[in-house]
Scaffold this motif. Structure first.
Motif, PDB file in Angstrom:
ATOM      1  N   ASN A  41       0.828  -1.206   0.000  1.00  0.00           N
ATOM      2  CA  ASN A  41       0.000   0.000   0.000  1.00  0.00           C
ATOM      3  C   ASN A  41       0.865   1.260   0.000  1.00  0.00           C
ATOM      4  OD1 ASN A  41      -2.436  -1.374   0.005  1.00  0.00           O
ATOM      5  ND2 ASN A  41      -2.572  -1.435   2.236  1.00  0.00           N
ATOM      6  N   VAL A  42       1.919   1.242   0.798  1.00  0.00           N
ATOM      7  CA  VAL A  42       2.836   2.391   0.830  1.00  0.00           C
ATOM      8  C   VAL A  42       3.466   2.595  -0.538  1.00  0.00           C
ATOM      9  CG1 VAL A  42       4.951   3.323   1.847  1.00  0.00           C
ATOM     10  CG2 VAL A  42       3.309   2.097   3.290  1.00  0.00           C
ATOM     11  N   SER A  43       3.880   1.492  -1.155  1.00  0.00           N
ATOM     12  CA  SER A  43       4.501   1.558  -2.470  1.00  0.00           C
ATOM     13  C   SER A  43       3.539   2.136  -3.506  1.00  0.00           C
ATOM     14  CB  SER A  43       4.955   0.160  -2.906  1.00  0.00           C
ATOM     15  OG  SER A  43       5.449   0.182  -4.226  1.00  0.00           O
ATOM     16  N   SER A  44       2.276   1.721  -3.449  1.00  0.00           N
ATOM     17  CA  SER A  44       1.284   2.215  -4.411  1.00  0.00           C
ATOM     18  C   SER A  44       1.072   3.714  -4.256  1.00  0.00           C
ATOM     19  CB  SER A  44      -0.048   1.478  -4.214  1.00  0.00           C
ATOM     20  OG  SER A  44       0.097   0.103  -4.486  1.00  0.00           O
ATOM     21  N   LEU A  45       0.992   4.183  -3.015  1.00  0.00           N
ATOM     22  CA  LEU A  45       0.812   5.615  -2.796  1.00  0.00           C
ATOM     23  C   LEU A  45       1.989   6.400  -3.342  1.00  0.00           C
ATOM     24  CD1 LEU A  45      -0.576   8.083  -1.521  1.00  0.00           C
ATOM     25  CD2 LEU A  45       0.651   7.565   0.598  1.00  0.00           C
ATOM     26  N   PHE A  46       3.207   5.949  -3.051  1.00  0.00           N
ATOM     27  CA  PHE A  46       4.389   6.690  -3.469  1.00  0.00           C
ATOM     28  C   PHE A  46       4.598   6.634  -4.983  1.00  0.00           C
ATOM     29  CE2 PHE A  46       7.015   8.297   0.088  1.00  0.00           C
ATOM     30  CZ  PHE A  46       6.134   8.004   1.111  1.00  0.00           C
ATOM     31  N   PHE A  47       4.134   5.555  -5.611  1.00  0.00           N
ATOM     32  CA  PHE A  47       4.313   5.450  -7.062  1.00  0.00           C
ATOM     33  C   PHE A  47       3.251   6.248  -7.803  1.00  0.00           C
ATOM     34  CE2 PHE A  47       3.626   3.397 -11.197  1.00  0.00           C
ATOM     35  CZ  PHE A  47       4.898   3.555 -11.733  1.00  0.00           C
ATOM     36  N   PHE A  48       1.972   5.953  -7.532  1.00  0.00           N
ATOM     37  CA  PHE A  48       0.898   6.611  -8.279  1.00  0.00           C
ATOM     38  C   PHE A  48       0.659   8.035  -7.780  1.00  0.00           C
ATOM     39  CE2 PHE A  48      -0.090   2.049  -8.724  1.00  0.00           C
ATOM     40  CZ  PHE A  48      -0.085   1.967 -10.114  1.00  0.00           C
ATOM     41  N   GLY A  49       0.622   8.219  -6.458  1.00  0.00           N
ATOM     42  CA  GLY A  49       0.463   9.565  -5.921  1.00  0.00           C
ATOM     43  C   GLY A  49       1.672  10.429  -6.187  1.00  0.00           C
ATOM     44  N   GLY A  83      -8.036   8.227   8.348  1.00  0.00           N
ATOM     45  CA  GLY A  83      -8.344   7.276   7.278  1.00  0.00           C
ATOM     46  C   GLY A  83      -7.645   7.584   5.972  1.00  0.00           C
ATOM     47  N   TRP A  84      -8.408   7.401   4.877  1.00  0.00           N
ATOM     48  CA  TRP A  84      -7.838   7.548   3.543  1.00  0.00           C
ATOM     49  C   TRP A  84      -7.716   8.996   3.089  1.00  0.00           C
ATOM     50  CZ3 TRP A  84      -5.354   3.828   0.981  1.00  0.00           C
ATOM     51  CH2 TRP A  84      -5.541   2.518   1.419  1.00  0.00           C
ATOM     52  N   SER A  85      -8.201   9.941   3.898  1.00  0.00           N
ATOM     53  CA  SER A  85      -8.000  11.346   3.543  1.00  0.00           C
ATOM     54  C   SER A  85      -6.533  11.727   3.594  1.00  0.00           C
ATOM     55  CB  SER A  85      -8.804  12.260   4.479  1.00  0.00           C
ATOM     56  OG  SER A  85      -8.376  12.103   5.821  1.00  0.00           O
ATOM     57  N   ILE A  86      -5.731  10.835   4.163  1.00  0.00           N
ATOM     58  CA  ILE A  86      -4.288  11.066   4.209  1.00  0.00           C
ATOM     59  C   ILE A  86      -3.679  11.043   2.798  1.00  0.00           C
ATOM     60  CG2 ILE A  86      -3.492   8.651   4.400  1.00  0.00           C
ATOM     61  CD1 ILE A  86      -1.654   9.598   6.657  1.00  0.00           C
ATOM     62  N   VAL A  87      -4.367  10.377   1.862  1.00  0.00           N
ATOM     63  CA  VAL A  87      -3.835  10.251   0.495  1.00  0.00           C
ATOM     64  C   VAL A  87      -3.788  11.601  -0.214  1.00  0.00           C
ATOM     65  CG1 VAL A  87      -4.199   9.209  -1.768  1.00  0.00           C
ATOM     66  CG2 VAL A  87      -4.463   7.821   0.301  1.00  0.00           C
ATOM     67  N   PRO A  88      -4.932  12.330  -0.342  1.00  0.00           N
ATOM     68  CA  PRO A  88      -4.834  13.646  -1.001  1.00  0.00           C
ATOM     69  C   PRO A  88      -3.950  14.619  -0.239  1.00  0.00           C
ATOM     70  CG  PRO A  88      -7.005  13.352   0.002  1.00  0.00           C
ATOM     71  CD  PRO A  88      -6.322  12.017   0.039  1.00  0.00           C
ATOM     72  N   ALA A  89      -3.907  14.484   1.101  1.00  0.00           N
ATOM     73  CA  ALA A  89      -3.044  15.364   1.887  1.00  0.00           C
ATOM     74  C   ALA A  89      -1.590  15.175   1.502  1.00  0.00           C
ATOM     75  CB  ALA A  89      -3.252  15.092   3.379  1.00  0.00           C
ATOM     76  N   TRP A  90      -1.157  13.910   1.378  1.00  0.00           N
ATOM     77  CA  TRP A  90       0.240  13.647   1.024  1.00  0.00           C
ATOM     78  C   TRP A  90       0.554  14.076  -0.401  1.00  0.00           C
ATOM     79  CZ3 TRP A  90       2.643  10.562  -2.671  1.00  0.00           C
ATOM     80  CH2 TRP A  90       4.035  10.456  -2.542  1.00  0.00           C
TER      81      TRP A  90
END
Length: 444
Positions: free
Chosen positions: A288-296, A339-346
């Motif tokens: 999951n961390v890898s997906s966030l750092f790659f796509f995000g 929760g998942w609101s951390i994704v747009p924040a990052w």
């Protein structure tokens, strides 16, 4: 050599860095990264070779952050000592100030060739380090070579491209270099599959490094460096660029150092601890961390290109202050978001952080003359390193009081939010030739 002879062999900067009628600059579309500036054939070759330096610096930096939890477990690093260990590794960038003056004395191309070899050796040694101390030592030296590579590569691009597109080119350089961060994110997803875990991830970096060495041999020397060499303006002693840097433009240097230090004091701990925070607090898997750092991260790195283009149009000073003001605010959000609101924040924080770094990189190349421009680039890295190391040390102290890395990071953003105010005192550099912005001190 008489003046007529010198005029025949001294490089003409306009013919070297601007498009001739028979070789008009061409823009190439790079998909998500957008279009390149209208580069000539020479500028394209210089740009793509120079971008490999930043690629490895980003891979190494990302890998330490992404695999921090696994490295900590493998080397048995105490939780209370984690900030101090990361601080010591970051101090490796201080050594870039000893390496980059060689680029101002002997040439940009030669230093790039030597630094890639040094980085290769110590990255390989990091993969087989038997304990915490040896790993830290190898990483310190690897960071020194990687930091020198990245600083000189950025200077080469700044010296070669046209003034109207310099911010755009530096921004694109940062975006292409960030592909190294993306590669680290991809391989991190397989950390439980790849032989030897995090050690295997460091070993993977050796394969492309070996392939890059022959490519660097076709890199031309900077036309501006060659011109100053023929005119007798090039320093002949390694210590001269350092002396000139601290004596010719002290006001500019102090402003740049202050901004980089304050921003890193607030931002380094936030960036390095975030993957661990996701795994420990939000219970994310490495995948999951890898997906966030790659796509995000792919969206975040657009900040580099957009910052470059906007700063060419509206000015470095305005855009730099705006980007750097938003970064700490978004950092607090991503460390407190549920929760998942951390994704747009990052993603937003990454966007504005990368954008502000792009503006600072452009300034470090533009505010100082050719004879010590590479040394100035490393001064920016040293300032950021010092500030980041102090921030990580403060984080360790705060952790012993609060017991929370997330809370510590939020406290440290106080330093970061001071930095944008200083940028307002920088001179505006967009659209101006380097010689106009920063003439040689002995010519003033």
């Amino acid at each position: 050599m008489n003046p007529d002879d010198r005029s025949r062999v001294a490089p003409d900067l306009k013919s070297e860095t601007a498009a001739a009628p028979e070789e008009a600059g061409k823009s190439i579309h790079l998909g998500l990264l957008g279009r390149t500036p209208p580069f000539t054939r020479r500028q394209r070759r210089v740009f793509w070779i120079a971008s490999t330096a930043g690629f490895f610096n980003e891979y190494d930096r990302a890998l330490l952050s992404l695999a921090l939890k696994q490295i900590q477990a493998g080397l048995k690093i105490a939780e209370s000592q984690l900030g101090a260990v990361l601080s010591m590794i970051r101090l490796g960038y201080l050594l870039t100030l000893l390496l980059t003056p060689f680029a101002d004395v002997f040439g940009r191309r030669r230093l790039l060739l030597y630094t890639v070899m040094g980085y290769t050796v110590f990255t390989g040694l990091s993969a087989v380090a038997p304990g915490e101390r040896t790993f830290v030592m190898f990483q310190i030296v690897a960071r020194a070579f990687a930091g020198a590579e990245a600083a000189v590569a950025m200077v080469i691009v700044a010296e070669e491209v046209d003034a109207a597109h310099r911010g755009w080119a530096i921004g694109l350089l940062g975006a292409v270099s960030s592909i190294g961060y993306g590669l680290a994110a991809i391989v991190f997803a397989f950390i439980n599959v790849i032989p030897y875990g995090w050690r295997g991830l460091y070993a993977i970096a050796l394969v492309p490094l070996v392939l890059i060495i022959p490519l660097r041999r076709v890199l031309p020397e900077s036309a501006r460096f060659e011109k100053e060499k023929l005119e007798g303006l090039r320093p002949v002693k390694v210590w001269q660029p350092l002396v000139q840097l601290y004596s010719a433009y002290p006001g500019r240097l102090m402003m740049m150092v202050s901004v980089a230090s304050l921003a890193s004091m607030g931002g380094s701990a936030a960036a390095l601890l975030f993957p661990k925070f996701l795994q420990d607090t939000h219970h994310w898997s490495p995948g999951n961390v890898s997906s966030l750092f790659f796509f995000g991260g792919a969206l975040g790195i657009l900040g580099s290109i957009i910052a470059g283009r906007l700063s060419d149009r509206y000015g470095r000073r305005v855009m730099g202050a705006a980007f750097m003001f938003l970064s700490p605010i978004l950092t607090v959000w991503m460390y407190t978001a549920p929760g998942w609101s951390i994704v747009p924040a990052w993603i937003l924080e990454e966007f504005f952080d990368i954008a502000s770094i792009t503006i600072l990189n452009a300034y470090s190349a533009e505010l100082f003359p050719t004879s010590y421009r590479s040394t100035a680039g490393s001064a920016l890295a040293v300032a950021g390193t010092t500030g980041g190391a102090l921030g990580l040390l403060f984080e360790s102290v705060l952790f012993n009081i609060t017991g929370s890395h997330a809370r510590d990071v939020c406290y440290l953003t106080v330093f970061w939010i001071i930095a944008p105010a200083i940028i307002w005192f920088f001179p505006e550099t967009s659209g101006r030739e380097l010689e106009e912005i920063s003439p040689e001190a002995n010519a003033i």
